[in-house]
Design an enzyme around this catalytic site. Structure first.
Site, PDB file in Angstrom:
ATOM      1  N   ALA A   1      12.045  -3.975  -2.050  1.00 40.33           N
ATOM      2  CA  ALA A   1      12.817  -3.730  -3.350  1.00 40.33           C
ATOM      3  C   ALA A   1      14.009  -4.555  -3.274  1.00 40.33           C
ATOM      4  CB  ALA A   1      12.861  -2.390  -3.292  1.00 40.33           C
TER       5      ALA A   1
ATOM      6  N   GLY B   1       9.244  -2.355   0.398  1.00 45.40           N
ATOM      7  CA  GLY B   1       8.382  -2.361  -0.641  1.00 45.40           C
ATOM      8  C   GLY B   1       7.424  -3.599  -0.523  1.00 45.40           C
TER       9      GLY B   1
ATOM     10  N   GLU C   1       4.788  -2.135   1.546  1.00 45.20           N
ATOM     11  CA  GLU C   1       4.193  -0.941   0.670  1.00 45.20           C
ATOM     12  C   GLU C   1       3.147  -1.367  -0.172  1.00 45.20           C
ATOM     13  OE1 GLU C   1       7.928   0.542   0.044  1.00 45.20           O
ATOM     14  OE2 GLU C   1       7.123   2.388   1.037  1.00 45.20           O
TER      15      GLU C   1
ATOM     16  N   GLU D   1      14.153   0.264   6.042  1.00 46.18           N
ATOM     17  CA  GLU D   1      14.854   1.052   5.083  1.00 46.18           C
ATOM     18  C   GLU D   1      15.840   1.976   5.919  1.00 46.18           C
ATOM     19  OE1 GLU D   1      11.553   0.705   4.781  1.00 46.18           O
ATOM     20  OE2 GLU D   1      11.178   0.509   2.608  1.00 46.18           O
TER      21      GLU D   1
END
Ligand code: CO8
Length: 256
Positions: free
Chosen positions: A62, A107, A110, A130
């Protein structure tokens, strides 16, 4: 476009294309990914390959710079939207492969976890870092990673934020194949060739049986399998496949 779409034969190729930020998932990139998945859903593609541009990263996660500026309600909305976009990759009726050609963090990993399969190139590095930002994964990592590799292996990565190379990822079941080549598109197209020559309906029903059954007890899951097989038996492709066996010839599937 921050996600480009091209076709190689029946394979749709979506490339995350923001190399100056290691293909980090800005809102704009996620919106482009949603549009590209929508176009693929309407297309005649029989497989989807996702990779990253720039040669250094699949996707670094992200966009941290965007995340810092959001209120709690804006974050909740952005997370829900991103989760829906990433989940839509996995619910396409065609199989998908993430070709991890560099960093796949947060992300980025992911997105790869939402694909049906993962192929790692030699330079791949994967992780959910994270925790190092004081955060937890939010685009499916706490849910899809343990389902794929088991709870303690997933927690090893989530709680330490450490990254793994292609070999370790393969050993732990995080990736399905290692590629020795240098071209991610070729690696992904080769990999998908094993899955695209059959009835699309049978392929989609098999994936649905596995996905829905995984969430249930064995008795319920077997009922789902029986229901979906009954559906598969009604298709023209099933009739053709069984007739071809009897007539000792190669089946010609028409997705009917
Ligand atoms: N977000 C924004 N920009 C990034 C990101 C990112 N995730 N990753 C890299 N970039 C940018 C850098 O800022 C840099 O830009 P600039 O040149 O303008 O400074 C450029 O990309 C190149 O990066 P580096 O100079 O850092 O390249 P290195 O080769 O030195 O390092 C790394 C590469 C190791 C990948 C490093 O960039 C890094 O650690 N990136 C962050 C990885 C990370 O922590 N990812 C997880 C993000 S959080 C997440 O994904 C949670 C998802 C759910 C959140 C939901 C919130 C709404």
């Amino acid at each position: 476009m921050l996600v480009t779409l091209e076709y190689r034969g029946a394979i749709a190729i979506a490339t995350l294309n923001r190399p100056e930020a290691l293909n980090a998932l800005s809102l704009e990139l996620l919106s482009d990914l949603r549009d590209v998945i929508g176009q693929i859903r309407q297309s005649a593609a029989r497989g989807l390959l996702i990779t990253g541009s720039g040669g250094k990263a699949f996707c670094a996660g992200a966009d941290i710079k965007e995340m810092m500026e959001r209120s709690a309600s804006a974050s909740r909305k952005a997370i829900a939207e991103a989760q829906a976009i990433i989940s839509s990759v996995g619910t396409l009726p065609i199989p998908s492969v993430a070709v991890i050609n560099g960093f796949a963090f947060g992300g980025g990993l992911e997105i790869a976890l939402a694909c049906t399969f993962r192929v790692a190139m030699k330079q791949a590095r994967m992780g959910l870092p994270e925790i190092k930002l004081g955060l937890i994964p939010g685009y499916g990592g706490t849910q899809r990673l343990p389902r794929l590799v088991g709870e303690s292996r997933a927690l090893d990565l989530i709680l330490s934020g450490r990254t793994v190379d292609a070999d370790e990822a393969y050993r732990m079941g995080l990736v399905d194949r290692l590629s020795e080549g240098s071209d991610p598109i070729e690696a992904g197209v080769d990999f998908l060739a094993s899955f695209t020559g059959f009835s699309l309906a049978a392929s989609a029903l098999a994936r649905e049986a596995v996905a829905r059954g995984a969430e249930r007890g064995l008795d319920d899951a077997l009922r789902i399998e029986g229901d979906l097989l009954t559906l598969a038996l009604q298709t023209g492709d099933a009739k053709e496949g069984m007739l071809a066996f009897i007539e000792k010839r190669k089946a010609c599937f028409k997705d009917e």
